[in-house]
Design an enzyme around this catalytic site. Structure first.
Site, PDB file in Angstrom:
ATOM      1  N   ILE A  95       0.826  -1.207   0.000  1.00 24.27           N
ATOM      2  CA  ILE A  95       0.000   0.000   0.000  1.00 24.27           C
ATOM      3  C   ILE A  95       0.858   1.255   0.000  1.00 24.27           C
ATOM      4  CG2 ILE A  95      -0.247   0.018   2.523  1.00 24.27           C
ATOM      5  CD1 ILE A  95      -2.701   1.333  -0.196  1.00 24.27           C
ATOM      6  N   ASP A 172      -7.324  -2.325   5.341  1.00 23.49           N
ATOM      7  CA  ASP A 172      -7.350  -3.237   6.478  1.00 23.49           C
ATOM      8  C   ASP A 172      -6.098  -4.104   6.507  1.00 23.49           C
ATOM      9  OD1 ASP A 172      -8.017  -6.297   5.436  1.00 23.49           O
ATOM     10  OD2 ASP A 172      -8.803  -4.763   4.082  1.00 23.49           O
ATOM     11  N   GLY A 314      -5.993  -6.566   0.299  1.00 27.29           N
ATOM     12  CA  GLY A 314      -6.416  -5.651   1.354  1.00 27.29           C
ATOM     13  C   GLY A 314      -5.464  -4.473   1.435  1.00 27.29           C
ATOM     14  N   GLU A 315      -5.330  -3.908   2.620  1.00 32.94           N
ATOM     15  CA  GLU A 315      -4.430  -2.780   2.902  1.00 32.94           C
ATOM     16  C   GLU A 315      -4.903  -1.471   2.287  1.00 32.94           C
ATOM     17  OE1 GLU A 315      -0.412  -3.601   1.747  1.00 32.94           O
ATOM     18  OE2 GLU A 315      -0.337  -5.550   2.748  1.00 32.94           O
ATOM     19  N   GLY A 316      -5.903  -1.507   1.404  1.00 38.26           N
ATOM     20  CA  GLY A 316      -6.280  -0.326   0.634  1.00 38.26           C
ATOM     21  C   GLY A 316      -5.691  -0.328  -0.759  1.00 38.26           C
TER      22      GLY A 316
END
Length: 352
Positions: A95, A172, A314-316
């Site tokens: 990210i 997340d 995830g992570e954005g």
């Protein structure tokens, strides 16, 4: 229920003006497809046509572990979450790289990482507890912890908007977090676990079966609470999911556009829409995850993903990829010439 202020819809008059301007640009009407829709959305959120370029896009990664990981629902141990939080802070995670390319900055917050290791004050300022409970056999949170998590998300959104953020991205990180996210989606959409349970971090068939069983057990435990978003988050959600729900809801309250990421964030957004009805008008779906529950959740929210790259990190990260497209959309509406300005005529020629 935790109260959020009333959500005001994006400016419909500005949206109409933006749509009219798109039709005046030197191109066939509608030829830029969803770029046109996205530019209208940003303009309506800002209340300005043409819209202002996005100058301070901000990614907030919500980190938290889940007790259900002990049931063997993930391919990785819970220790990984704390290690990844350190990587986010150091700038070395996916990210961080993708956000930099998209012109966004990254903040990570520890909401429920399963560690007491000291962290920077900014990361640990909103910590609710060490790991949420195992939703297959116990509630994820106590009522007080649930309230604290929702309030943490609200405060984080306020802090970012007050600091000048003009677009937010929720991300997340947490081992086991797709299990409660899937349980929430299944509960809210009345969908069978076998339809929505995915492979998460890459579990094998046995791991998938354990994950499905855990989701089924969680659904049984929350069967009387499906109409109560706060109870759902407390019973089969988690501190990180509750904080993300508060964050997504408050972004809408503060009239700030937000890009959703994958399954975990979108599951939280389903709850946020119930906490703050109308909030989804301030959101766009950044991407489509390979997790089957994600498509179900987006359908319920009525959101169409901007990109589909086969991602499920995830992570954005998916939303960060989409941010570049949103920037391109804004640029078209802001910087392209109109037919009149360019002296391009589509009728019998007349003097420009």
């Amino acid at each position: 229920m935790t109260d959020f202020s009333a959500v005001v819809a994006p400016d419909a008059e500005v949206a109409a003006a933006a749509r009219a301007r798109q039709d005046q640009l030197i191109k066939p009407a509608g030829s830029l497809g969803r770029l046109e829709d996205l530019s209208v959305w940003v303009a309506s959120c800002q209340g300005a046509c043409p819209p202002r370029p996005l100058k301070r896009a901000r990614v907030v990664v919500f980190a938290g572990d889940h007790g259900v990981a002990a049931a063997g629902v993930s391919a990785y141990p819970s220790d990984v979450t704390a290690q990844m939080v350190a990587n986010f802070d150091a700038g070395g995670a996916a990210i961080n790289v993708l956000a930099e390319v998209a012109g966004a900055s990254v903040r990570v917050v520890d909401i429920a990482v399963d560690t007491d290791e000291p962290q920077s004050p900014s990361i640990g300022a909103h910590k609710v507890r060490r790991s949420s409970g195992n939703i297959a056999v116990e509630d994820a949170l106590s009522p007080d912890e649930l309230t604290a998590a929702l309030e943490a998300g609200r405060r984080i959104a306020d802090d970012e908007v007050d600091a000048g953020a003009d677009l937010l991205i929720a991300g997340d990180m947490g081992i086991g977090n797709t299990t409660p996210a899937t349980a929430l989606v299944a509960a809210l959409t009345d969908t069978e676990p076998v339809v929505v349970v995915g492979r998460g971090t890459g579990v094998d068939d046995a791991g998938w079966a354990r994950k499905t069983a855990a989701v089924r057990d969680a659904l049984y435990r929350c069967r009387h609470s499906v109409t109560d978003p706060v109870a759902l988050l407390r019973i089969c959600g988690g501190a990180d999911l509750a904080a993300m729900a508060g964050f997504c809801a408050q972004a809408a309250v503060r009239r700030t556009p937000l890009l959703l990421d994958g399954l975990v964030v979108t599951a939280a957004a389903l709850l946020a829409e119930r906490l703050a009805p109308g909030a989804r008008q301030w959101w766009q779906a950044g991407h489509l995850s390979t997790e089957p529950a994600h498509a179900v959740a987006l359908s319920r929210l009525g959101l169409e993903p901007i990109v589909d790259m086969g991602m499920h990190l995830g992570e954005g990260t998916g939303a960060a990829i989409a941010l570049s497209i949103v920037r391109a959309a804004v640029a078209t509406l802001t910087s392209m010439a109109t037919f009149e300005e360019a002296c391009v005529v589509t009728r019998p020629r007349e003097e420009c």
